[in-house]
Design an enzyme around this catalytic site. Structure first.
Site, PDB file in Angstrom:
ATOM      1  N   GLY A   1      91.369  31.120  41.937  1.00 18.24           N
ATOM      2  CA  GLY A   1      91.247  29.768  41.392  1.00 18.24           C
ATOM      3  C   GLY A   1      92.348  28.832  41.835  1.00 18.24           C
ATOM      4  O   GLY A   1      92.519  27.769  41.273  1.00 18.24           O
ATOM      5  N   CYS A   2      93.114  29.224  42.848  1.00 19.79           N
ATOM      6  CA  CYS A   2      94.154  28.334  43.367  1.00 19.79           C
ATOM      7  C   CYS A   2      93.841  28.013  44.828  1.00 19.79           C
ATOM      8  O   CYS A   2      93.345  28.870  45.545  1.00 19.79           O
ATOM      9  CB  CYS A   2      95.517  28.998  43.318  1.00 19.79           C
ATOM     10  SG  CYS A   2      95.918  29.670  41.700  1.00 19.79           S
ATOM     11  N   GLN A   3      94.167  26.775  45.256  1.00 19.11           N
ATOM     12  CA  GLN A   3      93.958  26.425  46.666  1.00 19.11           C
ATOM     13  C   GLN A   3      95.000  27.120  47.543  1.00 19.11           C
ATOM     14  O   GLN A   3      94.735  27.476  48.677  1.00 19.11           O
ATOM     15  CB  GLN A   3      94.040  24.908  46.864  1.00 19.11           C
ATOM     16  CG  GLN A   3      93.245  24.450  48.079  1.00 19.11           C
ATOM     17  CD  GLN A   3      93.452  22.981  48.419  1.00 19.11           C
ATOM     18  OE1 GLN A   3      94.449  22.578  48.992  1.00 19.11           O
ATOM     19  NE2 GLN A   3      92.481  22.170  48.062  1.00 19.11           N
TER      20      GLN A   3
END
Lengths: 143, 416
Positions: A51-53
């Site tokens: 869920g993190c870029q």
């Protein structure tokens, strides 16, 4: 020893010294640069936070009833955010971590000055930390 | 060489007058004037487009095609006028070849689900390129999996151009379809679609062109290009979101099975058998996106009035200027240096995550995009975590690029 809430309050007070976003960013970047890098052996897929870029790895160790977190990211800003989470939550018992509402995130205004995508990443990290706490709690209450 | 036409274009194109037509460009972000350089994701909307939406809802909102009252007639006329405007805009041979969709993605999915399902068999091959957007990868992967067909991928070189000799090696009598992006959203590369189509014709393959990025910048003439399908989105060309166009050659559209079933697309429904409406309605099930379709015409008129060639000349100037300026930053590398390129610069900076750059730029009111730009295989090809992308529209200025460069210097100073 300080409670989670005490440490949160310290961070909120530190941020209250800044009157603009530029300074807040600079402070977070500084925290990120100071966070010791995670040993390469812990940069595994298993430790990766979804869920993190940017890539974020979170390693949790259980010692004498407390959980110790170490973490890393390829983004300096994200490292700065992790560094705050680690400062608040590392060395706490699973119960403390599970119960912590982590109001400082809102109080510091992190969610409002981080764009939606980034605060989702931050929330993913919090979720992952709480997962670890629940996991360790179950593991050690049954044995 | 400066031709007379160039001189005339430069004289008539006034970027400041153009900016006046975009209300959003007057706003501030984090205390700074907005510098919007994320146009490849979506462009901003001129007042005429916003007015078209408001006028429809305040003046003649009604469901179209079968209403026997004045509002329905007015709405139908405006809706169908957009179809005619699109037909001229891309020079289709008939209005029946213009199918309204939700956007490029739906256009490609429509072709995969109808033409693809009816025509692709086990062992057939579909060719795409490394620089496709996920929208032009996934529908074909799904189709290939379902049919036992094979997906072939044209590699790209270090400049971000498809490797022609490798492409030629992939084309064979087994090739059923080539689906190729006209302009890469991540690199700006313009692909030689006409030459690709010429090769496809030799083996009888059908060609779909993803025009999401090209339609606002390049002159589109689907007859001259000779593509079989061409899909694009309104929102990347100053129009509203939620509406797009699929062009298809009439003969193919007539043969293809239907896409979604429902109202509008039927001629007669009984429980024994349903017969389908004629083109283009056969592919437009349900109440369409009337308001946005009507406002799309305002966007097309806006482009035509300002002149695509004049806008492109300005955008080319911006691209050249930005490339020059960015190359002067020592730690910066531009990803995508194709000879034929439009309107965007994708880059990486040594040891700095693109996300950190974007956050600091945003804090100066500068909007750029970071990440894999929905083209993950392409980004993997360059062995990087993602890029920072600045993409330009006709309303951007050189002064804005100067601010971008200043913002990057500041970000590098803080982050490195």
């Amino acid at each position: 020893m300080n409670t989670i809430r005490d440490t949160e309050k310290e961070i909120v007070e530190e941020f209250a010294l800044f009157d603009n976003n530029d300074d807040k960013y600079e402070y977070i970047i500084d925290l990120g640069k100071k966070l010791p890098p995670l040993d390469e052996k812990y940069k595994t897929d298993e430790n990766k936070v979804r869920g993190c870029q940017s890539s974020v790895w979170l390693q949790a160790d259980y010692k004498e009833g407390k959980i110790f977190f170490s973490a890393d990211s390829d983004s300096v800003l994200v490292k700065g955010l992790i560094s705050m989470l680690v400062r608040v939550l590392s060395g706490r018992t699973p119960d403390e971590i599970i119960a912590a509402p982590l109001d400082f995130i809102r109080e510091v205004g992190l969610t409002s000055f981080l764009a939606q995508t980034r605060s989702n990443g931050l929330l993913s990290m919090v979720k992952q930390i709480k997962h670890y706490a629940v996991g360790f709690k179950l593991k050690h209450s049954t044995t | 060489m400066i031709t007379t036409t160039d001189t005339i274009l430069k004289k008539t194109f006034d970027v400041h007058a153009l900016r006046e037509q975009f209300p959003i460009l007057k706003r501030q972000v984090k205390g700074y004037p907005l510098i919007y350089l994320d146009n490849a994701a979506t462009s901003q909307k001129p007042q005429v487009v916003i007015d078209a939406l408001v006028n429809y809802y305040t003046g003649f909102n009604a469901n179209i095609h079968r209403g026997i009252h004045s509002l329905a007639e007015e709405a139908t006329a405006a809706f169908e006028a957009t179809r005619d405007a699109v037909k001229s805009f891309i020079n289709a041979s008939s209005r029946e070849e213009i199918i309204f969709t939700r956007g490029t993605t739906e256009g490609i999915n429509l072709v995969a689900a109808t033409w693809g399902r009816a025509n692709v068999k086990a062992g057939d091959e579909i060719i795409i390129s490394t620089m496709e957007h996920h929208s032009n990868i996934v529908p074909w992967q799904v189709l290939c999996e379902e049919k036992g067909a094979v997906l072939k991928v044209i590699p790209v070189n270090d400049k971000g151009e498809i490797i022609w000799e490798e492409f030629l090696k992939l084309v064979s009598p087994k090739t059923k379809l080539i689906s190729i992006v006209h302009v890469s959203n991540a690199l700006g590369t313009v692909n030689p679609v006409k030459a690709i189509i010429a090769e496809a014709r030799k083996v009888g393959a059908v060609v779909m062109v993803d025009g999401a990025q090209s339609t606002v910048h390049l002159d589109i003439d689907v007859q001259d290009m000779d593509c079989d399908f061409f899909a694009f989105s309104s929102h990347k060309m100053y129009g509203p979101t939620g509406i797009g166009v699929l062009y298809g050659k009439k003969a193919l559209l007539q043969e293809m099975p239907v896409y979604q079933g429902g109202g509008e697309m039927i001629r007669e429904v009984t429980f024994a058998k349903t017969t389908f409406n004629e083109l283009p309605y056969k592919y437009e099930a349900g109440t369409p996106n009337i308001a946005d379709t009507i406002a799309l015409k305002a966007a097309i008129d806006f482009i035509n009035e300002n002149g695509k060639a004049a806008m492109r000349a300005h955008e080319d100037e911006l691209l050249e200027y930005a490339t020059e300026q960015l190359q002067q930053i020592p730690s910066l590398s531009i990803i995508g240096q194709a000879k034929e390129k439009v309107s965007l610069v994708s880059f990486i900076i040594d040891k700095i995550h693109p996300q950190d750059i974007a956050i600091l730029l945003d804090n100066r009111g500068i909007a750029v995009r970071t990440g894999h730009h929905c083209a993950q295989p392409l980004i993997d090809r360059f062995c990087i975590p993602g890029t920072t992308r600045a993409s330009f529209a006709a309303y951007n200025t050189k002064e804005e690029i100067d601010e971008l460069v200043k913002g990057l210097h500041r970000a590098i100073k803080l982050l490195a």
